[in-house]
Design a protein around this motif. Structure first.
Motif, PDB file in Angstrom:
ATOM      1  N   PHE A  42       0.851  -1.526  -0.231  1.00 35.56           N
ATOM      2  CA  PHE A  42       0.416  -0.223  -0.197  1.00 35.56           C
ATOM      3  C   PHE A  42       0.879   1.363  -0.231  1.00 35.56           C
ATOM      4  O   PHE A  42       1.987   1.174   0.920  1.00 35.56           O
ATOM      5  N   PHE A  43       0.498   2.167  -1.100  1.00 37.18           N
ATOM      6  CA  PHE A  43       1.459   3.201  -0.756  1.00 37.18           C
ATOM      7  C   PHE A  43       0.488   4.575  -1.190  1.00 37.18           C
ATOM      8  O   PHE A  43      -0.480   5.067  -1.228  1.00 37.18           O
ATOM      9  N   PHE A  44       0.868   5.671  -0.943  1.00 43.43           N
ATOM     10  CA  PHE A  44       1.323   6.782  -0.632  1.00 43.43           C
ATOM     11  C   PHE A  44       0.943   8.106  -2.097  1.00 43.43           C
ATOM     12  O   PHE A  44       2.392   8.200  -2.954  1.00 43.43           O
ATOM     13  N   VAL A  45      -0.156   8.460  -2.907  1.00 40.56           N
ATOM     14  CA  VAL A  45       0.235   9.228  -3.925  1.00 40.56           C
ATOM     15  C   VAL A  45      -0.219  10.830  -3.664  1.00 40.56           C
ATOM     16  O   VAL A  45      -1.440  11.535  -3.137  1.00 40.56           O
ATOM     17  N   GLY A  46       0.821  11.719  -3.954  1.00 42.61           N
ATOM     18  CA  GLY A  46       0.821  13.407  -3.460  1.00 42.61           C
ATOM     19  C   GLY A  46      -0.308  14.020  -4.536  1.00 42.61           C
ATOM     20  O   GLY A  46       0.200  13.527  -5.036  1.00 42.61           O
ATOM     21  N   ALA A  47      -1.005  14.798  -3.886  1.00 39.99           N
ATOM     22  CA  ALA A  47      -2.202  15.683  -4.938  1.00 39.99           C
ATOM     23  C   ALA A  47      -2.334  16.600  -4.135  1.00 39.99           C
ATOM     24  O   ALA A  47      -3.586  17.373  -4.289  1.00 39.99           O
ATOM     25  N   CYS A  48      -1.411  17.450  -3.105  1.00 39.01           N
ATOM     26  CA  CYS A  48      -1.596  18.851  -2.879  1.00 39.01           C
ATOM     27  C   CYS A  48      -1.111  20.097  -3.904  1.00 39.01           C
ATOM     28  O   CYS A  48       0.404  19.804  -4.937  1.00 39.01           O
ATOM     29  N   PRO A  49      -1.768  20.703  -4.241  1.00 38.79           N
ATOM     30  CA  PRO A  49      -1.839  21.699  -5.170  1.00 38.79           C
ATOM     31  C   PRO A  49      -0.633  22.755  -5.291  1.00 38.79           C
ATOM     32  O   PRO A  49      -0.494  22.911  -4.437  1.00 38.79           O
ATOM     33  N   PRO A  50       0.178  23.227  -5.913  1.00 39.05           N
ATOM     34  CA  PRO A  50       1.152  23.379  -6.066  1.00 39.05           C
ATOM     35  C   PRO A  50       1.567  24.765  -5.552  1.00 39.05           C
ATOM     36  O   PRO A  50       2.649  24.990  -5.037  1.00 39.05           O
ATOM     37  N   ASP A  51       0.556  25.729  -5.188  1.00 39.60           N
ATOM     38  CA  ASP A  51       0.944  26.562  -4.742  1.00 39.60           C
ATOM     39  C   ASP A  51      -0.266  26.819  -3.354  1.00 39.60           C
ATOM     40  O   ASP A  51       0.228  27.567  -2.207  1.00 39.60           O
ATOM     41  N   THR A  52       0.092  25.660  -3.040  1.00 40.30           N
ATOM     42  CA  THR A  52      -0.080  25.726  -1.235  1.00 40.30           C
ATOM     43  C   THR A  52       0.656  24.578  -0.739  1.00 40.30           C
ATOM     44  O   THR A  52       1.237  23.516  -0.923  1.00 40.30           O
ATOM     45  N   ASP A  53       1.041  24.898   0.840  1.00 39.33           N
ATOM     46  CA  ASP A  53       1.874  24.616   1.434  1.00 39.33           C
ATOM     47  C   ASP A  53       1.109  23.023   1.898  1.00 39.33           C
ATOM     48  O   ASP A  53       0.165  23.985   2.977  1.00 39.33           O
ATOM     49  N   PRO A  54       1.908  21.443   1.627  1.00 39.99           N
ATOM     50  CA  PRO A  54       1.523  20.540   1.967  1.00 39.99           C
ATOM     51  C   PRO A  54       1.220  20.609   4.109  1.00 39.99           C
ATOM     52  O   PRO A  54       0.371  20.299   4.500  1.00 39.99           O
ATOM     53  N   ALA A  55       2.297  20.914   4.771  1.00 42.93           N
ATOM     54  CA  ALA A  55       1.951  21.693   5.715  1.00 42.93           C
ATOM     55  C   ALA A  55       0.536  22.986   6.119  1.00 42.93           C
ATOM     56  O   ALA A  55      -0.019  22.326   7.348  1.00 42.93           O
ATOM     57  N   LYS A  56      -0.191  23.186   5.644  1.00 41.90           N
ATOM     58  CA  LYS A  56      -1.433  23.965   5.247  1.00 41.90           C
ATOM     59  C   LYS A  56      -2.564  23.383   4.672  1.00 41.90           C
ATOM     60  O   LYS A  56      -3.053  24.246   4.923  1.00 41.90           O
ATOM     61  N   ALA A  57      -2.086  22.714   3.985  1.00 41.30           N
ATOM     62  CA  ALA A  57      -3.028  22.039   2.810  1.00 41.30           C
ATOM     63  C   ALA A  57      -4.662  21.294   4.011  1.00 41.30           C
ATOM     64  O   ALA A  57      -4.214  21.076   5.024  1.00 41.30           O
ATOM     65  N   PRO A  58      -6.412  21.750   3.680  1.00 39.16           N
ATOM     66  CA  PRO A  58      -6.597  21.291   4.688  1.00 39.16           C
ATOM     67  C   PRO A  58      -6.761  19.984   4.092  1.00 39.16           C
ATOM     68  O   PRO A  58      -6.324  18.974   3.735  1.00 39.16           O
ATOM     69  N   SER A  59      -7.275  19.713   5.507  1.00 39.73           N
ATOM     70  CA  SER A  59      -6.482  18.218   6.267  1.00 39.73           C
ATOM     71  C   SER A  59      -7.889  17.029   5.633  1.00 39.73           C
ATOM     72  O   SER A  59      -9.235  17.584   4.964  1.00 39.73           O
ATOM     73  N   HIS A  60      -7.606  15.545   5.467  1.00 43.23           N
ATOM     74  CA  HIS A  60      -8.527  14.889   5.042  1.00 43.23           C
ATOM     75  C   HIS A  60      -9.866  14.824   5.552  1.00 43.23           C
ATOM     76  O   HIS A  60      -9.392  14.783   7.227  1.00 43.23           O
ATOM     77  N   HIS A  61     -10.790  14.320   5.525  1.00 37.30           N
ATOM     78  CA  HIS A  61     -11.828  14.279   6.304  1.00 37.30           C
ATOM     79  C   HIS A  61     -12.595  15.440   6.690  1.00 37.30           C
ATOM     80  O   HIS A  61     -12.548  15.909   7.540  1.00 37.30           O
ATOM     81  N   THR A  62     -12.614  16.559   6.051  1.00 38.17           N
ATOM     82  CA  THR A  62     -12.353  18.264   6.028  1.00 38.17           C
ATOM     83  C   THR A  62     -13.363  18.466   4.984  1.00 38.17           C
ATOM     84  O   THR A  62     -13.411  18.021   3.994  1.00 38.17           O
ATOM     85  N   PRO A  63     -14.513  19.663   5.031  1.00 44.67           N
ATOM     86  CA  PRO A  63     -15.544  19.975   3.990  1.00 44.67           C
ATOM     87  C   PRO A  63     -13.578  20.798   3.304  1.00 44.67           C
ATOM     88  O   PRO A  63     -14.903  21.397   2.384  1.00 44.67           O
TER      89      PRO A  63
END
Length: 434
Positions: free
Chosen positions: A386-407
């Motif tokens: 099992f593995f993860f695939v990144g999909a954070c928009p390039p103009d967003t800091d991954p540390a500040k991106a909206p979490s999963h399970h949120t609106p």
């Protein structure tokens, strides 16, 4: 830095040695077809996103998937574990049986994104009306696996063995009083007829850099246990607490006490442990000390022996703290999801396939993740990865991106191409492993 890079290259060389040479023309064709199909994958994902369904209720989603698989000429079964869909691609040549899994369910979350395909769906969950949203990326998982099925079907003559496409309901957990998810899929025989040799799965992450693939051998995601502690004291007037036994104060002491299980009683250098209390309920009025209090929470572990030790220590700590105050504590622990355990030998073999999909600089070995994933039930029966695939928009800091399970959850749809290529590579490469 040079030494680390040389070690990395050596590992990849050794790993690649476990894979027979896949026809370069086939490899190039798979890459080309994945890129050509990308706009269609995005269309599928947007449709699924706009019309999400809760766990064990994925009726329209399952029909959408099954129709596509039948058009590909695959042997399709529906109604597995309520709404699950399974399809077989038989190449007619001897080889392994490889299962590929995607989860289909959405969450009881009301979407706040202003996307033109945002969900407007409503449903009843726990007796309350709620919005429904693909707030964890399962829509993308389904779209990716639909594409994998289409591309492998087109290249059937160059493949060997059998590919089993598993579209699973209820990964987020079945509704109260129902069974579902990977556990039920396994019990209903999804890994049999024909017997599966290996299984692969992925998860899109909106909080990971776009195009990055992340993995970990052995325990990658935690076992998830839920616990409830019921404290019984003695009711009294709030003005005279000495006439009773305050279960709220006892509960507070238990909450503090169980944290020492992690900080003082667990060898954290071996594996991580988390104990969190998420709910506490007691009382009906400000000036009445109630008779009972109840708290519930979760335990996350990565090692079965440590998991059992934590259970025993939790029961002992809560029981003895309650007894010290003259109260009693009743503890129940429900084992929800096992450890997502990536078979180390299999993991070593398929890393090179991930590198082909994303580039060496975009494949990262990561620490264990304290989230849980019911893909673990398949891995208890057959080797799995099992593995993860990144999909954070390039103009967003991954540390500040909206979490999963949120609106506000958001993903960059370009990450799906990376996931598609990765699943194609691990599948075809595994067929030709020595």
């Amino acid at each position: 830095m040079m030494k680390i890079r040389l070690c990395s290259l050596l590992l990849l060389t050794l790993t690649a040695g476990a894979i027979a040479q896949v026809n370069p023309k086939l490899q190039a064709r798979l890459e080309q077809q994945a890129r050509q199909l990308e706009p269609t994958v995005i269309t599928w994902r947007r449709h699924l996103h706009q019309y999400p369904e809760l766990s064990n209720r994925e009726v329209k989603t399952a029909a959408y998937v099954a129709e596509h698989l039948r058009k590909l000429g695959l042997d399709v079964q529906t109604g597995i574990a309520h709404t699950g869909v399974v399809a077989l691609l038989r190449t007619g040549k001897p080889g392994p049986v490889i299962a590929l899994r995607a989860d289909m369910d959405a969450l009881p979350v009301t979407e706040r994104n202003n996307l033109p395909f945002a969900s407007k769906e409503k449903a009843i969950f726990n007796d309350q009306e709620t919005g429904v949203m693909h707030a964890c990326g399962h829509d993308s998982h389904v779209a990716i696996l639909m594409a994998v099925a289409e591309i492998l079907s087109k290249n059937k003559s160059d493949l060997k063995g059998t590919i089993k496409f598993v579209f699973q309901p209820a990964e987020e957990g079945p509704p109260a009083g129902e069974e579902g998810g990977a556990d039920l899929m396994v019990r209903e025989g999804v890994l049999d007829n024909p017997k599966v040799d290996v299984i692969f799965g992925l998860h899109i992450q909106g909080i990971r850099k776009l195009g990055q693939i992340a993995y970990k051998p052995a325990g990658m995601m935690a076992a998830s246990d839920w616990f409830t502690i019921k404290v019984k004291g003695k009711q009294s007037h709030g003005a005279a607490p000495w006439l009773g036994i305050d279960p709220i104060v006892v509960s507070a002491q238990i909450i503090s006490g169980i944290q020492t299980i992690v900080s003082r009683q667990t060898q954290l250098t071996k594996e991580a442990v988390v104990i969190s209390v998420g709910m506490i309920h007691a009382g009906v009025r400000q000036n009445i000390i109630p008779e009972t209090a109840e708290m519930s929470g979760t335990i996350r572990t990565f090692d079965p022996a440590m998991q059992q030790e934590i259970h025993e220590k939790l029961k002992r700590t809560a029981t003895l703290i309650a007894e010290s105050a003259g109260a009693t504590a009743e503890i129940t622990i429900d084992r929800k999801t096992p450890v997502t355990f990536n078979d180390p030998v299999l993991t070593e073999k398929v890393v090179a396939s991930l590198v082909k999909a994303a580039g060496e600089e975009n494949v990262a070995r990561i620490p264990a993740d304290t989230g849980a994933e019911d893909f673990a039930y398949y891995q208890q029966k057959v080797p799995g990865f099992f593995f993860f695939v990144g999909a954070c928009p390039p103009d967003t800091d991954p540390a500040k991106a909206p979490s999963h399970h949120t609106p506000d959850f958001m993903m960059d749809e370009r990450g799906m191409l990376t996931g598609l290529k990765a699943m194609l590579n691990v599948t075809v490469d595994y067929m030709y492993m020595k």
